[in-house]
Design an enzyme around this catalytic site. Sequence first.
Site, PDB file in Angstrom:
ATOM      1  N   HIS A  64     -11.923  15.971  18.689  1.00  0.00           N
ATOM      2  CA  HIS A  64     -12.927  15.189  18.259  1.00  0.00           C
ATOM      3  C   HIS A  64     -12.554  13.626  18.068  1.00  0.00           C
ATOM      4  O   HIS A  64     -11.751  13.390  17.265  1.00  0.00           O
ATOM      5  CB  HIS A  64     -13.111  15.626  16.517  1.00  0.00           C
ATOM      6  CG  HIS A  64     -14.318  14.896  15.675  1.00  0.00           C
ATOM      7  ND1 HIS A  64     -15.109  15.670  14.948  1.00  0.00           N
ATOM      8  CD2 HIS A  64     -14.895  13.713  16.235  1.00  0.00           C
ATOM      9  CE1 HIS A  64     -15.851  14.651  14.285  1.00  0.00           C
ATOM     10  NE2 HIS A  64     -16.005  13.544  15.060  1.00  0.00           N
ATOM     11  N   ARG A  68     -16.591   5.177  22.450  1.00  0.00           N
ATOM     12  CA  ARG A  68     -17.467   4.304  22.408  1.00  0.00           C
ATOM     13  C   ARG A  68     -18.177   3.976  23.723  1.00  0.00           C
ATOM     14  O   ARG A  68     -18.847   3.049  23.826  1.00  0.00           O
ATOM     15  CB  ARG A  68     -16.647   3.058  21.613  1.00  0.00           C
ATOM     16  CG  ARG A  68     -16.315   3.519  20.257  1.00  0.00           C
ATOM     17  CD  ARG A  68     -17.036   3.905  19.242  1.00  0.00           C
ATOM     18  NE  ARG A  68     -16.618   3.803  17.847  1.00  0.00           N
ATOM     19  CZ  ARG A  68     -17.208   4.523  16.792  1.00  0.00           C
ATOM     20  NH1 ARG A  68     -18.104   5.432  17.078  1.00  0.00           N
ATOM     21  NH2 ARG A  68     -16.667   4.390  15.697  1.00  0.00           N
ATOM     22  N   ASP A 156     -22.620  14.753  16.471  1.00  0.00           N
ATOM     23  CA  ASP A 156     -21.722  14.045  15.279  1.00  0.00           C
ATOM     24  C   ASP A 156     -22.199  12.769  15.176  1.00  0.00           C
ATOM     25  O   ASP A 156     -22.307  11.832  15.927  1.00  0.00           O
ATOM     26  CB  ASP A 156     -20.250  14.364  15.760  1.00  0.00           C
ATOM     27  CG  ASP A 156     -19.147  13.678  14.868  1.00  0.00           C
ATOM     28  OD1 ASP A 156     -19.417  14.222  13.578  1.00  0.00           O
ATOM     29  OD2 ASP A 156     -18.614  12.775  15.022  1.00  0.00           O
ATOM     30  N   HIS A 183     -21.528  18.117  12.128  1.00  0.00           N
ATOM     31  CA  HIS A 183     -20.936  17.260  11.373  1.00  0.00           C
ATOM     32  C   HIS A 183     -21.943  17.715   9.907  1.00  0.00           C
ATOM     33  O   HIS A 183     -23.178  17.189   9.997  1.00  0.00           O
ATOM     34  CB  HIS A 183     -21.435  15.748  11.908  1.00  0.00           C
ATOM     35  CG  HIS A 183     -21.223  14.655  10.652  1.00  0.00           C
ATOM     36  ND1 HIS A 183     -20.585  13.571  11.029  1.00  0.00           N
ATOM     37  CD2 HIS A 183     -22.182  14.284   9.694  1.00  0.00           C
ATOM     38  CE1 HIS A 183     -20.822  12.788  10.065  1.00  0.00           C
ATOM     39  NE2 HIS A 183     -21.684  13.381   9.032  1.00  0.00           N
ATOM     40  N   HIS A 236     -14.617  17.837  10.840  1.00  0.00           N
ATOM     41  CA  HIS A 236     -14.075  17.285   9.631  1.00  0.00           C
ATOM     42  C   HIS A 236     -14.386  17.754   8.315  1.00  0.00           C
ATOM     43  O   HIS A 236     -14.977  17.098   7.320  1.00  0.00           O
ATOM     44  CB  HIS A 236     -14.323  15.724   9.564  1.00  0.00           C
ATOM     45  CG  HIS A 236     -15.664  15.474  10.094  1.00  0.00           C
ATOM     46  ND1 HIS A 236     -16.653  15.727   9.280  1.00  0.00           N
ATOM     47  CD2 HIS A 236     -16.110  14.422  11.109  1.00  0.00           C
ATOM     48  CE1 HIS A 236     -17.887  15.398   9.954  1.00  0.00           C
ATOM     49  NE2 HIS A 236     -17.537  14.724  11.040  1.00  0.00           N
ATOM     50  N   ASP A 309     -10.877  12.646  14.680  1.00  0.00           N
ATOM     51  CA  ASP A 309     -12.157  11.843  14.316  1.00  0.00           C
ATOM     52  C   ASP A 309     -11.828  10.397  14.584  1.00  0.00           C
ATOM     53  O   ASP A 309     -12.516   9.495  13.816  1.00  0.00           O
ATOM     54  CB  ASP A 309     -12.730  12.173  13.132  1.00  0.00           C
ATOM     55  CG  ASP A 309     -14.151  11.512  12.909  1.00  0.00           C
ATOM     56  OD1 ASP A 309     -14.597  10.917  13.872  1.00  0.00           O
ATOM     57  OD2 ASP A 309     -14.542  11.777  11.745  1.00  0.00           O
TER      58      ASP A 309
HETATM   59 ZN    ZN Z   1     -18.530  13.181  11.885  1.00  0.00          ZN
END
Ligand code: ZN
Length: 446
Positions: A64, A68, A156, A183, A236, A309
Site C-alpha cells: 500500500h 502520485r 483507496d 479503505h 490500514h 501507506d
Molecule cells: Zn486509505
Amino acid sequence: MKPLLIQGGRIIDPAQGIDEVGSLLITKGKISWLGDGEIAPPQIAYDILNAKGLVVCPGFIDLHCHLREPGFEEKETIATGTMAAARGGFTTICCMPNTNPPLDNQAAIDYVKSKAEMEGTVRVLPIGCISKGRKGEELAEMGELASAGAIAYSDDGQPVMNSSLMRHALDYSRTFDLPVIDHCEDTVLIEGGQMNEGIVSTKLGLCGMPAEAEEIMVARDLALARLTGARLHIAHVSTEGSVELIRRAKDKGIRVTAEVTPHHLTLTEEMVIGYDTNAKVNPPLRTKKDIQALIRGLKENVIDIIATDHAPHAEVDKLCEFALAPFGISGFETAFGSLMSLVHDEGIDLNLLISRLTGEPARIIGDKYGKLGTLEVGASADVALLDPDRKWMVDTEAFASKGKNTPLAGSTLKGRVMATIFQGNLVYKDDSITVKEMEIKGGEAG
Ligand SMILES: [Zn+2]
C-alpha cells in the site's frame, strides 16, 4: 553483472524458516546459493559485501503506497518514490490508483508499469480501481484491469460507500482471484473530521473522527466477504474494535487479510498536539490502547502484514492551518526504523516483523510476478541489509521522496536499512557499506 557474495550476515527468511549466520550468493540477478558453510571456490570473479553484524533478509514488500504519478508529480513521481522505497529496504511496492487519471483502465495501468520499468529503482505493481473514476457509482472493468496486471482492486483514499457496489466488486473479484482492498470509513460519520475523536480532539477544538466510523465499514465488508466468499483485504487497520472484528471473522473462516501501518503501530493522537499538520493522517493516529491491540493483532496473526501507506505531499501542501492540510505521512524511509521500536520495546520478534514485511505480503500478491518475499534459490535477488541497532536521526532533507511530511522529522530511530539489492543490483547503500572485488589466484579463492 558480476556475481555478488553477501558474506557472514544473519540471514532471516521467514518464508523458508531460516534464521542463521551464513552467506548468500547472487548470480545473474537471482539467488544462486545460500548457506552457513564455505562456498565452493569460484570459477569466476565475484564481488564481496561484508555483512558481519547485519541482518540479511528478503527485500520488503509494500502492499500500500501512493506514488502520485500520473497527475500529482509535484508530490512524488515514480522515479523519486521508488528511490525512497529502495532507501527504506523495499524492493516491491504496490501503488494505489488514486492518481489523475485514476488507474481504472488498461492504458493507465500500462502507463505506470512502463514508466516504472524505465525510471523505477524497484518493482512497482499497480492496484486497479474498484469503481470507474473512483466515484463509487459503477464498477471499473475489473477483467481488463486483471489482464493488464493489477494485483488487487481498491478505491483507496475513499471507501466504497455503496454496499451493493461493494458486493458486486467482491463477487467479480473471485473470477480473477484478486483481493479487494477497502479503505474502511463511513464518510458521513467522519464528515469534517481532522483527527481521532476523543479527549485530545476536544482539547484542541478539532473535529473528531470516531473509531466507530472505521469499525462500521470493517463489519460491513466482513459481512459482504462472508456473503460472496471473495478475498477481502482491510487497509490500514487503526482501532481495537477493528482488530476484534477481523479476529472473529478469521475464526469463522472468512477470507480476510489485514494490514497496519508503521505510524498506527507506533504513534498516538498526542502527536497532533501542537497542530503539526505532518501528524494529520487518515485513518487518524489513535490511542495507546489501540496501539496495544494492533500489536497484539500482529503477534496473533489477526493482522497479516505491515504496509506503509506512504502518502507524500509537497511541502507547501502541509504549510497551512491544520483544518486545510491534506491527510498523509511520507513513510518509506522511516518504516523500518520506527518498526524496530516494536522489537526493542514491545517484545515483537524480529523474525515476525520481517515476515510481515516479506513472506506474508508475497502470499497476498501470489506468484503472478514470480517468487517474491523469499531468499529461496532461484528467486529474484531482492535483498535488504539491516542494522537493527544502528541509531540515526530522521533528516527529511536527505529523503529521496519528494514528500518530507513526517511527524518523525528530527527524531532518533534505532534500526536502519544499510543496503538494498534489487534483481541483483545494489540500488541503495549506506556510506559505511563497501563492496570489494575478490581476487582469484590460480583458480582458487584468494
Ligand atoms: Zn486509505
